[in-house]
Design a protein around this motif. Structure first.
Motif, PDB file in Angstrom:
ATOM      1  N   ASN A 142       0.649  -1.153   0.048  1.00 40.17           N
ATOM      2  CA  ASN A 142       0.094   0.055  -0.062  1.00 40.17           C
ATOM      3  C   ASN A 142       0.733   1.402  -0.031  1.00 40.17           C
ATOM      4  O   ASN A 142       0.151   2.327   0.210  1.00 40.17           O
ATOM      5  N   LYS A 143       2.117   1.204  -0.315  1.00 39.00           N
ATOM      6  CA  LYS A 143       2.752   2.389  -0.277  1.00 39.00           C
ATOM      7  C   LYS A 143       2.654   3.082  -1.686  1.00 39.00           C
ATOM      8  O   LYS A 143       2.517   2.450  -2.548  1.00 39.00           O
ATOM      9  N   LYS A 144       2.417   4.438  -1.635  1.00 40.31           N
ATOM     10  CA  LYS A 144       2.082   4.977  -2.814  1.00 40.31           C
ATOM     11  C   LYS A 144       3.287   5.431  -3.733  1.00 40.31           C
ATOM     12  O   LYS A 144       4.116   5.770  -3.129  1.00 40.31           O
ATOM     13  N   VAL A 145       3.069   5.234  -4.926  1.00 37.84           N
ATOM     14  CA  VAL A 145       4.005   5.106  -5.902  1.00 37.84           C
ATOM     15  C   VAL A 145       3.595   5.918  -7.226  1.00 37.84           C
ATOM     16  O   VAL A 145       2.783   5.368  -7.645  1.00 37.84           O
ATOM     17  N   ALA A 146       4.378   6.730  -7.523  1.00 38.38           N
ATOM     18  CA  ALA A 146       4.145   7.772  -8.548  1.00 38.38           C
ATOM     19  C   ALA A 146       5.583   7.288  -9.906  1.00 38.38           C
ATOM     20  O   ALA A 146       6.143   7.488  -9.281  1.00 38.38           O
TER      21      ALA A 146
END
Length: 169
Positions: A80-84
């Protein structure tokens, strides 16, 4: 303050320049830049949010530094770590694999449990196909500095504003 790590390859000058522009657009030194060639696996886990960037080489290949790291990414705990993701490509000379690097990185980070953010519209681009295109959205910020250099600054600014909302900062 939430920590944002921006990972990119220093061997590609254009990608390095875009990484610095993204960092500047965030302002207030909210983003730490980490050259992927120097990154340790645990560094990906030490940031609250990740921004990763790559160019797409030849017929859709990742540069060597990312290509070597992909197998290791799948072993990380990025639940669930947000990655862009941002990527550079050439839609005129490589219309059949425009910014495929974005799609390849997206697949690897999703396999490690990350949550992708920063999707953008394919409007304004002309290409045949791309691994970065899913459900009529690009899986990150696509930049074509070869053929559309005048759109780069505006695209980065809009994307950074979008990320600030998606990261909740």
């Amino acid at each position: 303050m939430k920590k944002i790590g921006l990972f990119y390859g220093t061997s590609t000058t254009k990608t390095a320049n875009i990484a610095k522009k993204i960092q500047e657009s965030f302002g207030d030194s909210k983003v730490e830049i980490i050259p992927i060639e120097d990154a340790w696996q645990n560094e990906f886990q030490s940031y609250d949010y990740l921004i990763v960037g790559t160019s797409t080489w030849f017929d859709g290949e990742l540069p060597t530094y990312w290509d070597e790291l992909i197998p290791k990414l799948t072993t990380l705990e990025l639940q669930n770590k947000k990655v862009a993701i941002f990527g550079l490509g050439d839609q005129v000379n490589y219309p059949d694999n425009f910014v495929d690097g974005i799609g390849t990185l997206a697949e690897a980070f999703e396999a490690a449990g990350a949550k992708l953010v920063g999707f953008t519209s394919p409007e304004g681009y002309t290409f045949n196909q791309s691994l970065a295109l899913k459900e009529n959205k690009l899986l990150g910020l696509a930049l074509d500095i070869e053929n559309q250099p005048g759109k780069t600054k505006e695209r980065i600014q809009h994307w950074v504003e979008q990320l600030k909302k998606e990261f909740g900062i």
